[in-house]
Write a protein that holds these residues in place. Structure first.
Motif, PDB file in Angstrom:
ATOM      1  N   PRO A   1      -1.880  -5.993  -2.811  1.00 51.09           N
ATOM      2  CA  PRO A   1      -2.001  -5.266  -1.768  1.00 51.09           C
ATOM      3  C   PRO A   1      -2.641  -5.752  -0.477  1.00 51.09           C
ATOM      4  O   PRO A   1      -2.587  -5.490   0.554  1.00 51.09           O
TER       5      PRO A   1
ATOM      6  N   LYS B   1      -7.613   0.220  -3.642  1.00 50.96           N
ATOM      7  CA  LYS B   1      -6.592  -0.691  -3.212  1.00 50.96           C
ATOM      8  C   LYS B   1      -6.907  -1.995  -2.546  1.00 50.96           C
ATOM      9  O   LYS B   1      -6.646  -3.156  -2.636  1.00 50.96           O
TER      10      LYS B   1
ATOM     11  N   GLN C   1       2.567   1.848  -3.340  1.00 54.65           N
ATOM     12  CA  GLN C   1       1.795   2.316  -4.470  1.00 54.65           C
ATOM     13  C   GLN C   1       1.504   3.878  -4.361  1.00 54.65           C
ATOM     14  O   GLN C   1       1.269   4.585  -5.117  1.00 54.65           O
ATOM     15  N   SER C   2       1.381   4.302  -2.965  1.00 52.17           N
ATOM     16  CA  SER C   2       0.747   5.676  -2.679  1.00 52.17           C
ATOM     17  C   SER C   2       2.138   6.415  -2.897  1.00 52.17           C
ATOM     18  O   SER C   2       1.934   7.580  -3.234  1.00 52.17           O
TER      19      SER C   2
ATOM     20  N   ILE D   1       0.787  -1.309   0.041  1.00 57.24           N
ATOM     21  CA  ILE D   1       0.014   0.014   0.095  1.00 57.24           C
ATOM     22  C   ILE D   1       0.933   1.128  -0.032  1.00 57.24           C
ATOM     23  O   ILE D   1       0.632   2.183  -0.748  1.00 57.24           O
TER      24      ILE D   1
END
Length: 411
Positions: free
Chosen positions: A75, A158, A64-65, A61
């Protein structure tokens, strides 16, 4: 000097004593020691319970952010454990999970069809007795195994668990065919006078054989399968006994005062199935009034008041005149009335008081209810519904005529 020295020692001893009384963090658990559960599923194989967990992978997570190695890792991770009891199955998670499961952020519970038919009272029991389980978790039912829903990846959110939770919230707020049912709502429904509860269904829709569990699916613009809301599961106390369609659920919600915002479609005449116009309902209220006739016949009056905005007009009524607006309102009123009657007839055929009529009668006729409550299943199919609907169109937009008519006038 001696007096000041003594006072200093007293202050020091007092501070030390107070520090000893302070509680420390001796039992703290660090975040990197927890397995944060985003969703769970409950299945039953005829002998044992199987609990499935959708565990968040924080580094995925985070990457990805932050724009790092996005898409390199899923995720979430999904695994299952089984046992004779639900809590026993959860306890076995320590045999294969390096972190302690943390359920405070669990968003949904998906109940497999076999578990739903067997009965979910044990699930309710767990939420009543465990402080780490929240009653605001959304409950859904599926027509197969619950684990399949947790394995399906979601293209926009996500976390798949969050995707399903947001999906039912969006439907409740803007569609009103289905309503979000949290653990606390399910408990209240199962223990009500009618003892019936409606739980929305989540399914995997598409052409694929199984769920799309690969992270590679997120790199595509289309997917063979996707998560989708379906029917309404009918629970009598804690067991699944049947289904309503989403259209029937729409009519049920008009009766139960569960419409928040929705788009009502209707035709150019009463009872027309050729829908050409639509009103966005911005507010709606429904009131139930039970009446016990002299001959012992139960009558339930349903009075609906709603208001909205005309957002599509494919009919020829002249909306510049009050007569034209009134004609459109009358057609919309008839459409809602028909929706309620069809939903009521379906409930009568299934002999399921999903409207909570028993609770309404209990409140108004408490003495009579004590005499008939044991025979309500025999009396409910004889009840008569008398609906009345009053919809007001607040605005019609920038044109009094449909666009097709404007084209003909221009010729």
């Amino acid at each position: 000097m001696g007096k000041n020295f003594l006072h200093g020692w007293l202050r020091l001893l007092t501070s030390i004593f107070l520090c000893l009384l302070l509680s420390g963090c001796w039992d703290r658990i660090e975040l990197n020691q927890l397995g944060i559960t985003a969703a769970t599923a409950i299945d039953w194989n005829g002998k044992d319970w199987t609990v499935s967990y959708q565990i968040v992978i924080p580094q995925s997570i985070s990457s990805q952010s932050m724009g790092g190695n996005a898409g390199q890792q899923a995720p979430v991770s999904v695994f299952s454990t089984s046992g004779g009891t639900l809590r026993g199955a959860v306890q076995k998670s320590s045999l294969e999970m390096p972190r302690a499961l943390f359920f405070a952020h669990n968003r949904i519970v998906v109940i497999g069809e076999q578990a739903a038919k067997h009965g979910i009272s044990q699930l309710m029991e767990i939420y009543l007795r465990n402080s780490d389980a929240r009653e605001t978790v959304s409950v859904l039912v599926t027509n197969g195994e619950g684990r399949r829903i947790l394995e399906q990846v979601a293209s926009i959110e996500k976390l798949p668990g969050a995707a399903v939770r947001n999906m039912i919230r969006n439907e409740e707020k803007n569609g009103s065919n289905l309503n979000q049912m949290m653990i606390q709502n399910v408990m209240m429904g199962m223990t009500s006078d009618s003892s019936y509860t409606l739980i929305p269904e989540v399914i995997i829709s598409g052409t694929g054989v199984g769920p799309n569990a690969s992270i590679a699916e997120l790199k595509k613009t289309t997917s063979a399968n996707k998560l989708k809301l379906g029917r309404l599961g009918i629970f009598k106390q804690d067991k699944l006994v049947g289904w309503f369609t989403s259209d029937e659920g729409y009519g049920i919600n008009w009766i139960r005062d569960s419409i928040k915002q929705t788009v009502l479609h209707f035709g150019c005449s009463k009872r027309s199935k050729d829908h050409k116009s639509a009103i966005r309902i911005t507010k709606a209220t429904s009131k139930l009034k039970p009446i016990l006739a002299n001959d012992g016949q139960w009558i339930m009056k349903v009075e609906v008041h709603a208001a909205g905005v005309l957002i599509e007009n494919g009919c020829n009524d002249d909306l510049s005149k009050i007569k034209g607006i009134k004609a459109t309102e009358d057609i919309a009123n008839e459409e809602v009335k028909n929706l309620m009657i069809k939903a009521f007839q379906s409930a009568i055929e299934k002999n399921t008081d999903v409207f909570g009529f028993a609770d309404v009668i209990h409140r108004k006729y408490s003495k009579v209810w004590k005499k008939i409550k044991n025979d309500w299943e025999e009396q409910f199919p004889t009840l008569q519904l008398e609906p009345s609907v009053h919809i007001k169109i607040d605005r019609i937009g920038m044109s009094n005529k449909p666009f097709n008519q404007l084209l003909h006038d221009h010729e």
